[in-house]
Design an enzyme around this catalytic site. Structure first.
Site, mmCIF file in Angstrom:
data_model
loop_
_atom_site.group_PDB
_atom_site.id
_atom_site.type_symbol
_atom_site.label_atom_id
_atom_site.label_comp_id
_atom_site.label_asym_id
_atom_site.label_seq_id
_atom_site.Cartn_x
_atom_site.Cartn_y
_atom_site.Cartn_z
ATOM 1 N N GLY A 143 10.237 18.922 21.736
ATOM 2 C CA GLY A 143 9.509 18.748 20.465
ATOM 3 C C GLY A 143 8.740 17.144 20.416
ATOM 4 O O GLY A 143 7.572 17.326 20.241
ATOM 5 N N GLY A 149 15.252 23.083 23.183
ATOM 6 C CA GLY A 149 16.789 23.272 23.591
ATOM 7 C C GLY A 149 16.709 24.075 24.902
ATOM 8 O O GLY A 149 17.417 23.598 25.686
ATOM 9 N N LYS A 193 19.363 8.891 22.053
ATOM 10 C CA LYS A 193 20.781 8.585 22.479
ATOM 11 C C LYS A 193 21.234 8.999 23.915
ATOM 12 O O LYS A 193 20.780 10.208 24.277
ATOM 13 C CB LYS A 193 21.567 9.383 21.646
ATOM 14 C CG LYS A 193 21.552 8.801 19.901
ATOM 15 C CD LYS A 193 22.604 9.712 19.259
ATOM 16 C CE LYS A 193 22.546 9.147 18.038
ATOM 17 N NZ LYS A 193 23.449 9.782 16.917
ATOM 18 N N ARG A 229 2.848 28.209 18.963
ATOM 19 C CA ARG A 229 3.725 29.203 19.361
ATOM 20 C C ARG A 229 3.070 30.781 19.027
ATOM 21 O O ARG A 229 3.433 31.491 19.837
ATOM 22 C CB ARG A 229 5.140 29.141 18.616
ATOM 23 C CG ARG A 229 6.005 27.898 19.079
ATOM 24 C CD ARG A 229 7.375 27.708 18.410
ATOM 25 N NE ARG A 229 8.234 26.727 19.244
ATOM 26 C CZ ARG A 229 9.289 26.341 18.973
ATOM 27 N NH1 ARG A 229 9.938 26.926 17.755
ATOM 28 N NH2 ARG A 229 9.903 25.461 19.460
#
Length: 396
Positions: free
Chosen positions: A354, A377, A197, A36
């Site tokens: 990620g 996100g 999930k 980053r």
């Protein structure tokens, strides 16, 4: 979407408040992955090259509006100086007299790093007074933190509406890559979605079904789809309460003409431990005492065969428990195959999230895909079709 970039704003002699993502993985002040920081460098250097004075704003961790010494950004100074090749000073606060004095002392060919913006509750609340206290520090606002742009915070959304604003080179690259992958892609278009999930990715799946030609479902969430088709999944991670939702996704895909690729073979083990004894079985043959921990080699081959007919591919989520060998086999083989297709043909490949970034790095192909997003996100919400406040605020 039309937005200003560094090409559209005069920088010479002007102080540029630059929102960057420095939320790097670190422990005891030691950075384990500086990616980053590396991606901040082009924007900061360009501001300097054009006579601007870069003032860097960033967050680290979740201090929840209070000073937390372990979350101070000071430890980043040596790495920033080494990467940027210029002196970097530090302000003990991101607002107030301390910050204003630090900005006034900023010399040419140097940069300033402000303390963690999330030490103030006004940051996450996007408080107008806090926005104003940041805005007085500069002349121009530059957002180069796509990974934080899914939050309507003061340093991502508020400042963009208060000052002349533009996108930095990293944010510009992210938007260009995502537009190529989902906005106006070359077809056929494939998406690979993994993860644990179904419940966390229902919105994503619904959005993709209406946009892609082929949709691969892997990871633990694939087990829920197998169960929805009446197949045994043993002791595998599966959301039994989401079976009806999985059935609805399959019906939606069928009616939309989207080819849904589920595992046809599976790698199972009695334990998820590294190098546990395992076997590959047809997808309908999971023993009652076993766990599905990866898609099988035939499924991986089918994914790559289909990908070979595609012009664009977007990937979010591994195909199995890639952190634990040998259950990384299919994720790594597909990553390497996609890299080969990208290099040898006209495929545009975009990966993000990620775990996905970790997987393509583990496969050694991060530099062989068209683009690898460091956003988590924000990348996921973009794929879900949600507007990102920090990006929307830049729109002309």
């Amino acid at each position: 979407m039309e937005y200003s970039t560094l090409d559209d704003i005069e920088l010479n002699g002007r102080t540029v408040l630059t929102r960057v993502d420095l939320n790097v993985p670190a422990r005891d002040g030691r950075i384990s992955d500086a990616t980053r920081i590396d991606r901040v460098v082009p924007t900061v250097r360009e501001i300097l090259a054009n006579g601007g004075k870069p003032v860097l704003m960033a967050h680290f961790g979740r201090p929840e509006g209070r000073f937390v010494r372990s979350m101070s950004l000071r430890f980043l100074l040596p790495v920033l100086e080494a990467k940027l090749g210029v002196p970097v000073s530090f302000a003990e606060s991101c607002v107030g007299e301390t910050a204003r004095t630090a900005v006034e002392r900023l010399n040419g060919n140097s940069a300033l790093l402000l303390e963690n913006v999330r030490f103030h509750s006004g940051e996450t609340a996007n408080d107008p007074e806090f926005v104003a206290s940041l805005a007085v520090l500069g002349d121009i606002y530059c957002n180069d933190a796509f990974s934080a742009s899914h939050r309507a915070h003061a340093s991502t959304e508020g400042l963009a509406r208060q000052m002349p604003a533009c996108a930095g080179r990293l944010l510009q690259a992210e938007l260009t890559a995502l537009e190529a992958a989902l906005g106006s892609p070359d077809r056929p278009l494939m998406a690979i979605v993994g993860g644990a999930k179904v419940s966390t990715k229902l919105t994503l799946l619904d959005n993709l079904i209406g946009k892609v030609d082929h949709l691969v479902i892997g990871g633990g969430m694939a087990n829920t789809f197998l169960a929805a088709n009446g197949l045994p999944v043993g002791r595998s991670l599966a959301e039994r309460g989401m079976v009806d939702s999985a059935c609805e996704v399959m019906r939606h895909a069928s009616s939309a003409g989207c080819d849904l690729l589920l595992p046809t073979d599976i790698t199972v083990a009695r334990s998820p431990e590294p190098h546990a004894a395992n076997e590959t079985l047809p997808a309908d043959a999971c023993p009652t005492d076993a766990m599905i921990l990866d898609v099988g080699p035939k499924t991986a081959g089918r994914i790559l065969e289909t990908a070979g007919r595609c012009r664009t591919l977007i990937w979010n989520g591994p195909l199995g428990a890639f952190e634990t060998p040998p259950f990384d086999a299919s994720t790594l083989s597909v990553a390497k195959g996609i890299a080969d297709l990208t290099r040898s043909g006209p495929m545009t490949s975009v990966a993000g999230g990620g775990d996905t970034v970790a997987a393509v790095k583990q496969a050694g192909v991060a530099d062989r895909l068209s683009y690898v997003s460091t956003a988590g996100g924000a990348f996921l919400e973009w794929m879900e079709g949600r507007p990102l406040p920090g990006v929307a605020a830049l729109t002309r």
